[in-house]
Scaffold this motif. Structure first.
Motif, PDB file in Angstrom:
ATOM      1  N   LYS A  11      36.831  34.434  50.932  1.00 46.77           N
ATOM      2  CA  LYS A  11      36.024  33.724  51.909  1.00 46.77           C
ATOM      3  C   LYS A  11      36.648  33.855  53.288  1.00 46.77           C
ATOM      4  O   LYS A  11      37.840  33.631  53.478  1.00 46.77           O
ATOM      5  N   GLY A  12      35.827  34.258  54.285  1.00 40.92           N
ATOM      6  CA  GLY A  12      36.290  34.390  55.661  1.00 40.92           C
ATOM      7  C   GLY A  12      36.849  35.752  55.985  1.00 40.92           C
ATOM      8  O   GLY A  12      37.154  36.029  57.154  1.00 40.92           O
ATOM      9  N   ASP A  13      37.011  36.631  55.001  1.00 37.02           N
ATOM     10  CA  ASP A  13      37.543  37.959  55.232  1.00 37.02           C
ATOM     11  C   ASP A  13      36.495  38.998  54.860  1.00 37.02           C
ATOM     12  O   ASP A  13      35.572  38.745  54.110  1.00 37.02           O
ATOM     13  N   ASP A  14      36.684  40.186  55.418  1.00 39.42           N
ATOM     14  CA  ASP A  14      35.811  41.302  55.069  1.00 39.42           C
ATOM     15  C   ASP A  14      36.534  42.268  54.132  1.00 39.42           C
ATOM     16  O   ASP A  14      36.158  43.435  54.027  1.00 39.42           O
ATOM     17  N   LEU A  15      37.589  41.798  53.473  1.00 40.61           N
ATOM     18  CA  LEU A  15      38.381  42.676  52.619  1.00 40.61           C
ATOM     19  C   LEU A  15      37.691  42.893  51.301  1.00 40.61           C
ATOM     20  O   LEU A  15      37.044  42.016  50.762  1.00 40.61           O
ATOM     21  N   THR A  16      37.808  44.074  50.773  1.00 41.39           N
ATOM     22  CA  THR A  16      37.311  44.400  49.436  1.00 41.39           C
ATOM     23  C   THR A  16      38.404  45.127  48.682  1.00 41.39           C
ATOM     24  O   THR A  16      39.225  45.796  49.273  1.00 41.39           O
ATOM     25  N   ASP A  17      38.376  44.976  47.400  1.00 39.76           N
ATOM     26  CA  ASP A  17      39.365  45.627  46.570  1.00 39.76           C
ATOM     27  C   ASP A  17      38.655  46.114  45.310  1.00 39.76           C
ATOM     28  O   ASP A  17      38.151  45.326  44.540  1.00 39.76           O
ATOM     29  N   GLY A  18      38.602  47.390  45.152  1.00 42.00           N
ATOM     30  CA  GLY A  18      37.897  47.954  44.009  1.00 42.00           C
ATOM     31  C   GLY A  18      38.713  48.009  42.761  1.00 42.00           C
ATOM     32  O   GLY A  18      38.248  48.497  41.735  1.00 42.00           O
ATOM     33  N   THR A  19      39.966  47.531  42.779  1.00 45.42           N
ATOM     34  CA  THR A  19      40.791  47.598  41.586  1.00 45.42           C
ATOM     35  C   THR A  19      40.473  46.471  40.640  1.00 45.42           C
ATOM     36  O   THR A  19      39.938  45.456  41.037  1.00 45.42           O
TER      37      THR A  19
ATOM     38  N   THR B  20      33.249  24.016  50.250  1.00 40.04           N
ATOM     39  CA  THR B  20      34.498  24.499  50.827  1.00 40.04           C
ATOM     40  C   THR B  20      35.306  25.206  49.749  1.00 40.04           C
ATOM     41  O   THR B  20      35.478  24.666  48.654  1.00 40.04           O
ATOM     42  N   ILE B  21      35.786  26.417  50.075  1.00 42.98           N
ATOM     43  CA  ILE B  21      36.586  27.182  49.130  1.00 42.98           C
ATOM     44  C   ILE B  21      37.896  27.561  49.808  1.00 42.98           C
ATOM     45  O   ILE B  21      37.910  28.063  50.941  1.00 42.98           O
ATOM     46  N   ARG B  22      39.003  27.314  49.149  1.00 46.29           N
ATOM     47  CA  ARG B  22      40.310  27.658  49.713  1.00 46.29           C
ATOM     48  C   ARG B  22      40.441  29.159  49.893  1.00 46.29           C
ATOM     49  O   ARG B  22      39.910  29.957  49.123  1.00 46.29           O
ATOM     50  N   GLY B  23      41.180  29.557  50.930  1.00 45.98           N
ATOM     51  CA  GLY B  23      41.242  30.969  51.304  1.00 45.98           C
ATOM     52  C   GLY B  23      41.884  31.874  50.282  1.00 45.98           C
ATOM     53  O   GLY B  23      41.557  33.059  50.204  1.00 45.98           O
ATOM     54  N   GLU B  24      42.795  31.351  49.465  1.00 46.14           N
ATOM     55  CA  GLU B  24      43.452  32.244  48.511  1.00 46.14           C
ATOM     56  C   GLU B  24      42.609  32.513  47.283  1.00 46.14           C
ATOM     57  O   GLU B  24      43.023  33.262  46.391  1.00 46.14           O
ATOM     58  N   TYR B  25      41.445  31.894  47.192  1.00 44.92           N
ATOM     59  CA  TYR B  25      40.568  32.171  46.064  1.00 44.92           C
ATOM     60  C   TYR B  25      39.698  33.390  46.363  1.00 44.92           C
ATOM     61  O   TYR B  25      39.135  33.523  47.442  1.00 44.92           O
ATOM     62  N   TRP B  26      39.574  34.268  45.381  1.00 38.69           N
ATOM     63  CA  TRP B  26      38.797  35.490  45.529  1.00 38.69           C
ATOM     64  C   TRP B  26      37.616  35.464  44.551  1.00 38.69           C
ATOM     65  O   TRP B  26      37.711  34.882  43.481  1.00 38.69           O
ATOM     66  N   LEU B  27      36.555  36.101  44.973  1.00 35.17           N
ATOM     67  CA  LEU B  27      35.379  36.215  44.132  1.00 35.17           C
ATOM     68  C   LEU B  27      35.305  37.622  43.567  1.00 35.17           C
ATOM     69  O   LEU B  27      35.217  38.597  44.320  1.00 35.17           O
ATOM     70  N   LEU B  28      35.363  37.748  42.255  1.00 35.98           N
ATOM     71  CA  LEU B  28      35.319  39.041  41.591  1.00 35.98           C
ATOM     72  C   LEU B  28      33.883  39.351  41.220  1.00 35.98           C
ATOM     73  O   LEU B  28      33.250  38.628  40.459  1.00 35.98           O
TER      74      LEU B  28
ATOM     75  N   ASP C  14      30.567  41.855  39.862  1.00 36.21           N
ATOM     76  CA  ASP C  14      30.311  42.638  38.657  1.00 36.21           C
ATOM     77  C   ASP C  14      30.708  44.095  38.816  1.00 36.21           C
ATOM     78  O   ASP C  14      31.057  44.775  37.843  1.00 36.21           O
ATOM     79  N   ASP C  15      30.647  44.596  40.058  1.00 36.78           N
ATOM     80  CA  ASP C  15      30.989  46.016  40.273  1.00 36.78           C
ATOM     81  C   ASP C  15      32.473  46.254  40.434  1.00 36.78           C
ATOM     82  O   ASP C  15      32.911  47.370  40.729  1.00 36.78           O
ATOM     83  N   GLY C  16      33.275  45.208  40.271  1.00 37.68           N
ATOM     84  CA  GLY C  16      34.721  45.373  40.367  1.00 37.68           C
ATOM     85  C   GLY C  16      35.285  45.051  41.722  1.00 37.68           C
ATOM     86  O   GLY C  16      36.510  45.014  41.881  1.00 37.68           O
ATOM     87  N   THR C  17      34.453  44.845  42.737  1.00 37.39           N
ATOM     88  CA  THR C  17      34.953  44.491  44.062  1.00 37.39           C
ATOM     89  C   THR C  17      35.291  43.019  44.119  1.00 37.39           C
ATOM     90  O   THR C  17      34.766  42.207  43.346  1.00 37.39           O
ATOM     91  N   ALA C  18      36.156  42.671  45.048  1.00 40.95           N
ATOM     92  CA  ALA C  18      36.569  41.284  45.218  1.00 40.95           C
ATOM     93  C   ALA C  18      36.517  40.933  46.695  1.00 40.95           C
ATOM     94  O   ALA C  18      36.898  41.736  47.547  1.00 40.95           O
ATOM     95  N   THR C  19      36.037  39.777  47.018  1.00 35.88           N
ATOM     96  CA  THR C  19      35.967  39.309  48.402  1.00 35.88           C
ATOM     97  C   THR C  19      36.610  37.952  48.503  1.00 35.88           C
ATOM     98  O   THR C  19      36.600  37.156  47.568  1.00 35.88           O
TER      99      THR C  19
END
Length: 393
Positions: free
Chosen positions: A385-393, A368-376, A378-383
């Motif tokens: 859990k539970g969302d399809d959002l990506t952030d290339g910054t 289980t991973i809390r929703g406010e945690y993001w996975l960064l 290697d290519d700079g994108t971040a996701t």
């Protein structure tokens, strides 16, 4: 069939005459003899050894890799048909502390395949050369002998200095053991003397030795052979004084020094002996006393049971312990929540910390991973859990 025949049941070779001792660097004869010092008969020493062995017996043995699947299945159930892993580790740790050398031998079946391991306590062990290969020949107190290739056996050591194969004896503890023995004897004598009364006095008007002897017998018959009462001294006795014995015993400070010597020698303390250690105190004991044993045992068993190729492929045996179980409840709660929120621990791992069984049907293997945690990535994108959002910054 006895235990000896159960373990050493490989057929004897037609010519088992050794070709002398195996040559070592130190020129010491590679010979182990069971030490005659009975340190295990001391209450203080036995308590220290027992404390270490008790915690070591809780180590979990994990077998990994794809080599020898039948052997791995057997070892997961236990080291042999006579012992559990807890009993095996307790006895092996006790032998190691008492003798500073502990032997493990493989158990072979009729096809000469290893089906288990067993800890040994021989009275004599020699490293002999036979067929160009070193062998360990064990001699037991019963007079029975058995020989096994050195590469097939495991040897754990402590205080290894002079010998290339075996550890030194515990003779360095002899002065402390002598003090403990003398102190126990002094306490026993003090208890005996406290129940006796002795007097001394001058006897007047006696010039002959025969008269003194008669008076001594008369006094004993009149005062010391009855059922108790008073001691009556006539006026012929003067300067009557009671003799008080004052046996010397060590004071509390000196006894504490002796106890500290034993504890230092075996790596324990009062909190460990009295089961008061937890949290950082127990972690320090684990790292100083249990982890070195676990690492040596893991290395010895892995090398003993698997070939070099199998070890390179990942086959190994590891002795591990869940150190988090010895934290305070507050520390357990904090670790559980923080590690679960980040997806580091699953539910079964957390339940193990709290001494709870795993959930059925693999339910506790999910993370289980809390929703406010993001996975960064290697290519700079971040996701998230539970969302399809990506952030290339």
């Amino acid at each position: 069939m006895g235990l000896f025949d159960k373990i050493f049941k490989r057929p004897a070779r037609p010519d088992q005459r050794p070709q002398g001792f195996f040559q070592t660097f130190t020129a010491y004869t590679p010979l182990f003899t069971s030490w005659g010092g009975c340190i295990y008969e001391s209450e203080m020493v036995r308590a220290a050894i027992h404390a270490r062995a008790t915690h070591i017996s809780k180590l979990a043995m994990q077998v990994s890799g794809a080599a020898k699947p039948k052997l791995q299945t057997r070892l997961r159930a236990g080291p042999n048909e006579f012992q559990t892993w807890g009993q095996f580790n307790y006895r092996l740790s006790t032998i190691l502390d008492v003798q500073n050398t502990a032997f493990i031998v493989p158990i072979f079946d009729e096809l000469d395949q290893v089906v288990g391991i067993y800890p040994l306590l021989p009275s004599l062990c020699e490293v002999l050369q036979y067929g160009g290969e070193p062998w360990l020949r064990y001699t037991f107190s019963s007079g029975q002998k058995a020989a096994v290739e050195l590469r097939c056996c495991g040897v754990l050591t402590k205080f290894q200095y002079q010998d290339d194969f075996f550890g030194s004896s515990n003779r360095a503890l002899n002065p402390t053991m002598d003090l403990i023995t003398l102190q126990n004897q002094a306490i026993g004598e003090a208890v005996k003397n406290s129940a006796t009364f002795r007097f001394m006095a001058k006897v007047n008007n006696f010039a002959k030795n025969e008269d003194l002897a008669k008076e001594r017998r008369r006094f004993n018959d009149a005062n010391l052979r009855g059922e108790g009462g008073l001691l009556l001294f006539p006026n012929t006795y003067t300067d009557v004084k009671q003799i008080t014995a004052q046996p010397y015993t060590l004071d509390a400070g000196q006894m504490q020094q002796i106890k500290a010597r034993v504890n230092d020698y075996f790596g324990v303390n009062d909190d460990i002996l009295q089961n008061k250690a937890y949290g950082d105190a127990w972690s320090a004991f684990y790292e100083g006393a249990i982890e070195p044993y676990a690492i040596q045992l893991s290395d010895v068993l892995t090398k003993m049971l698997f070939t070099q190729r199998e070890r390179a492929a990942g086959a190994q045996i590891m002795a591990t312990a869940n150190r988090l179980q010895y934290m305070t409840n507050k520390e357990k709660l904090e670790v559980s929540s923080q590690m679960a929120d980040r997806g580091i621990f699953n539910r079964d791992t957390i339940r193990e910390i709290w001494n709870l069984p795993p959930l059925p049907d693999g339910q506790g293997q999910a993370y289980t991973i809390r929703g406010e945690y993001w996975l960064l990535h290697d290519d700079g994108t971040a996701t998230r859990k539970g969302d399809d959002l990506t952030d290339g910054t």
